[in-house]
Design an enzyme around this catalytic site. Structure first.
Site, mmCIF file in Angstrom:
data_model
loop_
_atom_site.group_PDB
_atom_site.id
_atom_site.type_symbol
_atom_site.label_atom_id
_atom_site.label_comp_id
_atom_site.label_asym_id
_atom_site.label_seq_id
_atom_site.Cartn_x
_atom_site.Cartn_y
_atom_site.Cartn_z
ATOM 1 N N HIS A 78 0.830 -1.208 0.000
ATOM 2 C CA HIS A 78 0.000 0.000 0.000
ATOM 3 C C HIS A 78 0.867 1.261 0.000
ATOM 4 O O HIS A 78 0.569 2.227 -0.706
ATOM 5 C CB HIS A 78 -0.947 0.008 1.198
ATOM 6 C CG HIS A 78 -1.899 -1.139 1.214
ATOM 7 N ND1 HIS A 78 -2.690 -1.437 2.302
ATOM 8 C CD2 HIS A 78 -2.207 -2.072 0.275
ATOM 9 C CE1 HIS A 78 -3.426 -2.501 2.037
ATOM 10 N NE2 HIS A 78 -3.144 -2.908 0.809
ATOM 11 N N HIS A 237 -9.163 -2.108 -5.268
ATOM 12 C CA HIS A 237 -8.112 -2.413 -4.295
ATOM 13 C C HIS A 237 -7.108 -3.408 -4.864
ATOM 14 O O HIS A 237 -5.898 -3.292 -4.607
ATOM 15 C CB HIS A 237 -8.664 -2.950 -2.976
ATOM 16 C CG HIS A 237 -7.556 -3.157 -1.983
ATOM 17 N ND1 HIS A 237 -6.999 -2.104 -1.283
ATOM 18 C CD2 HIS A 237 -6.830 -4.256 -1.653
ATOM 19 C CE1 HIS A 237 -5.991 -2.564 -0.548
ATOM 20 N NE2 HIS A 237 -5.873 -3.864 -0.755
ATOM 21 N N ASP A 241 -3.128 -2.746 -5.086
ATOM 22 C CA ASP A 241 -2.092 -3.709 -4.698
ATOM 23 C C ASP A 241 -1.114 -3.958 -5.840
ATOM 24 O O ASP A 241 0.108 -3.991 -5.640
ATOM 25 C CB ASP A 241 -2.724 -5.047 -4.301
ATOM 26 C CG ASP A 241 -3.174 -5.093 -2.852
ATOM 27 O OD1 ASP A 241 -2.845 -4.176 -2.078
ATOM 28 O OD2 ASP A 241 -3.867 -6.064 -2.497
ATOM 29 N N HIS A 264 -0.056 -11.051 -5.061
ATOM 30 C CA HIS A 264 1.312 -10.603 -4.804
ATOM 31 C C HIS A 264 2.349 -11.547 -5.412
ATOM 32 O O HIS A 264 3.332 -11.100 -5.997
ATOM 33 C CB HIS A 264 1.543 -10.488 -3.296
ATOM 34 C CG HIS A 264 0.553 -9.610 -2.602
ATOM 35 N ND1 HIS A 264 0.378 -8.276 -2.923
ATOM 36 C CD2 HIS A 264 -0.332 -9.871 -1.602
ATOM 37 C CE1 HIS A 264 -0.562 -7.764 -2.148
ATOM 38 N NE2 HIS A 264 -1.011 -8.707 -1.343
#
Length: 305
Positions: A78, A237, A241, A264
């Site tokens: 973030h 969101h 990310d 991720h």
């Protein structure tokens, strides 16, 4: 020339660690040209500096985790996303625990901190990674891809079989030539399911998670009384990310990013695949700021504006 940027003054805040539930102090400090984004574990007997880089990302199960010499800093995505959105090239990030505080679950607090500190141009050319050939990573039905593009554009698709998510849209495409990161992306919060939160707590994780820093869903609905900040906050969101995950490569990308159900781990694998093929990218600078892609020739306070 289009110049590198840092912050003008030191700024500090205190927040809660998402997984530890502990109070964490965070300090942002200006850094010299060419420094990059460097995280420093100042709570350790001997502080450890961990530069943000694709090769320093270790664990990616629940967040992007930077690791070096046995030290780690978790949940960097973030803050990295805010740095990308505001065009910050050089920054020291001092932290008193092994994770960045979650704040409100979005990048908005970090944007506010950086803007409060002020943004300063530096007498060094801003370096971009220009993607010159397509690069793709797949994992089952999930994928992430970079294509050549003169600018920064993202298309992200999610697939959450949940009534509340279905109603908000599962796909988003954004070109930062005509979209404001600060207004349209930065405030999108992380989200999770109530039953998963209980399982994580039993594992000693998510101790700091609450409706103050996440959108929480049960089987049918959103539990937060204040609802959503954006109609499509869930997919926004995931894009927030991704912007942070990609920025650990060390420079802003000139590329089109496309992803389906990426996270991720896949985002980091994509960066490693890019860096493994020297013919797939080149480092570029712009002597004339007006020659840079629209969205990067920004004023001193905003990027992608």
């Amino acid at each position: 020339m289009l110049k590198q940027r840092t912050i003008k003054s030191i700024v500090k805040t205190v927040g809660i660690g998402l997984h530890s539930g502990r109070k964490i102090e965070l300090t942002l400090r200006p850094a010299a040209p060419g420094t990059g984004i460097v995280f420093s574990r100042i709570d350790l007997p001997t502080p450890v500096d961990i530069p943000a880089s694709a090769m320093s990302i270790g664990d990616t199960r629940l967040a992007s985790v930077l690791q070096k010499d046995g030290a780690r800093v978790s949940t960097v995505e973030h803050l990295m996303s805010a740095c990308a959105g505001l065009g910050i090239d050089n920054l020291y990030v001092d932290v008193t625990a092994e994770e960045i505080p979650i704040m409100d679950g979005s990048a908005a607090t970090f944007v506010f901190l950086i803007q409060s500190a002020g943004i300063e141009e530096q007498n060094a050319p801003k370096r971009f990674i220009k993607v010159t050939k397509p690069v793709e990573i797949r994992d089952g039905d999930k994928f992430a891809r970079l294509d050549p593009y003169f600018g920064f554009k993202l298309k992200f698709s999610i697939d959450f079989r949940h009534p509340a998510v279905d109603k908000t849209g599962q796909e988003l495409e954004v070109d930062f030539a005509n979209t404001s990161y600060v207004r349209e992306i930065a405030r999108a919060r992380t989200f999770g399911f109530a039953h998963e939160a209980e399982m994580l707590r039993e594992l000693g994780l998510a101790r700091g998670g609450s409706m103050d820093n996440a959108i929480v869903l049960d089987e049918y609905r959103i539990l937060n009384n204040d609802g959503l900040r954006y109609d499509d906050e869930f997919v926004k969101h995931k894009m927030l990310d991704a912007i942070g995950d990609l920025y650990v490569v060390g420079h802003p990308l000139l590329a089109s990013y496309t992803a389906y159900k990426s996270g991720h781990g896949l985002n980091n694998a994509l960066l490693r695949e890019l860096l493994a093929h020297e013919d797939a990218y080149e480092i570029v600078t712009f002597d004339d700021p007006q020659a840079a892609p629209k969205g990067f020739a920004f004023d001193a306070q905003t990027a992608f504006a």
